[in-house]
Design an enzyme around this catalytic site. Structure first.
Site, PDB file in Angstrom:
ATOM      1  N   CYS A 117       0.936  -1.331   0.128  1.00 23.43           N
ATOM      2  CA  CYS A 117       0.164   0.193  -0.078  1.00 23.43           C
ATOM      3  C   CYS A 117       0.736   1.351  -0.220  1.00 23.43           C
ATOM      4  CB  CYS A 117      -0.891   0.137   1.354  1.00 23.43           C
ATOM      5  SG  CYS A 117      -2.017  -1.624   1.282  1.00 23.43           S
ATOM      6  N   HIS A 256      -3.278   6.776   2.186  1.00 27.56           N
ATOM      7  CA  HIS A 256      -3.787   5.331   1.450  1.00 27.56           C
ATOM      8  C   HIS A 256      -5.055   5.615   2.230  1.00 27.56           C
ATOM      9  CE1 HIS A 256      -4.002   1.409   0.828  1.00 27.56           C
ATOM     10  NE2 HIS A 256      -3.992   1.050   2.261  1.00 27.56           N
ATOM     11  N   ASN A 286     -10.056  -0.316  -0.079  1.00 28.78           N
ATOM     12  CA  ASN A 286      -8.704  -0.381  -0.194  1.00 28.78           C
ATOM     13  C   ASN A 286      -8.264  -1.016  -1.536  1.00 28.78           C
ATOM     14  OD1 ASN A 286      -5.881  -0.892   0.386  1.00 28.78           O
ATOM     15  ND2 ASN A 286      -6.253  -1.369   2.311  1.00 28.78           N
TER      16      ASN A 286
END
Length: 373
Positions: A117, A256, A286
């Site tokens: 990520c 993020h 996500n």
């Protein structure tokens, strides 16, 4: 060493997500969960899931084309393509090379970067360094993921969180001050087992490893949450100080997109209004390395970013890794394409596709010929 008076600006951006939207209610049909529970615990409403025939590379190519169009660049002028991903099409060849070929960027080098990520922030930092150092002039950075392909769809602690998509930016050299002003990257490998996917030489794909679920995503949610809230605060403060700025100088933080609770805690720790932290994970979930560029593109579309604004990109994820970039936003679209320019671009893209097909055919015929000899 960076060259004096040389800067790396973001001059183009683009995004692509699959058309298939999977809502929380959809997941409640196959899992012991509910829309209310997922919203309360994560802030996610829906996520996009790649269909058959959609891959990390194909989504990245679509996002890359948009970014190049926005920057008004011919793919042949690119020096480098970096793809940040933890879900590549293959272990080999690298996905960036597939993207380079798909875009017709025949003069560009290409490589993948995997810090989960944090990948997009790492990739932007590397690209900015290469530009400031004088090695390259134009670099395409893409964050792209097919997270749905590495999920255990019976594990509600992970599969409800993730989605698929791609976002891209073009970075170009300029003597105009601004662009990527500072970067801060970090890693703590001792936490590597807190967030991981098998599929490597330690956990190869076998009937037993698949049956045991070792090839799917595994995450220690509580530990990752503690890590994320701490590191988002620290990395944002550090990169702001490195750029010689104060937190009050930051116009928008684009983090993020993991969980709204992480963003809420970070806002309190940074003592800034929640509205200065951009969030769009309710739409996409996500998307790992794709989440920051997807959020950037949405923020621009909503008019949240203006020339002269100071932005912080901050990511955190598997590794454990983290990173933050401070960007002075300087450029918008250069100009609109005329009808003749759009026609030329369409023709050039088609010719590039034909050339790729001919090169592939030539390689196959050459291989067959050598085999017969």
């Amino acid at each position: 060493m960076p060259q004096i008076g040389r800067y790396a600006h973001i001059t183009g951006w683009g995004a692509h997500v699959p058309s298939r939207a999977v809502t929380n209610d959809d997941l409640s049909q196959i899992l012991p969960t509910s829309d209310a529970w997922i919203r309360q615990m994560t802030g996610i409403v829906e996520r996009r899931i790649a269909e058959e025939g959609e891959y990390t590379s194909t989504m990245a190519i679509q996002a890359g084309r948009q970014a190049l169009k926005m920057a008004n660049l011919d793919p042949l002028t690119l020096d480098l393509v970096i793809c940040a991903t933890s879900t590549p099409d293959y272990l080999m060849p690298n996905t960036a090379s597939l993207i380079q070929d798909g875009l017709g960027a025949g003069k560009a080098a290409a490589f993948d970067l995997n810090t989960a990520c944090s990948g997009f922030v790492y990739a932007v930092s590397v690209a900015a360094g290469l530009i400031k150092g004088g090695l390259y002039e134009r670099i395409l950075v893409i964050g792209a993921e097919s997270m749905s392909r590495v999920m255990n769809w019976s594990d509600r602690s992970t599969c409800v969180l993730f989605g698929d998509g791609a976002g891209a930016v073009v970075l170009e050299a300029s003597d105009r001050p601004g662009g990527v002003l500072a970067s801060k990257l970090g890693s703590d490998g001792s936490g590597g087992d807190q967030l991981m996917v098998g599929l490597g030489t330690r956990l190869p794909i076998t009937e037993d490893s698949v049956a045991r679920g070792e090839t799917a995503m595994k995450m220690n949610g509580q530990q990752v949450f503690r890590f994320a809230t701490r590191i988002m605060n620290e990395a944002t403060r550090e990169v702001t100080a490195m750029a010689g700025l104060q937190l009050g100088d930051i116009d928008l933080i684009i983090p993020h997109q993991a969980n709204t609770r992480i963003l809420e805690v970070a806002a309190k720790q940074l003592s800034i209004p929640p509205g200065r932290i951009y969030a769009n994970l309710h739409r996409y979930g996500n998307t790992s390395a794709a989440s920051i560029p997807l959020a950037l593109v949405d923020a621009l579309a909503e008019g949240r970013i203006r020339a002269g604004d100071h932005l912080v990109f901050v990511g955190f994820g598997g590794g454990l890794t983290w990173g933050a970039c401070l960007v002075e936003w300087s450029y918008g679209p250069r100009r609109h394409w005329s009808v003749s320019q759009r026609a030329w671009r369409w023709m050039r893209d088609r010719v590039a596709g034909v050339k790729r097909g001919l090169h592939s055919l030539d390689r196959r015929l050459s291989g067959a010929s050598r085999g017969k000899g």
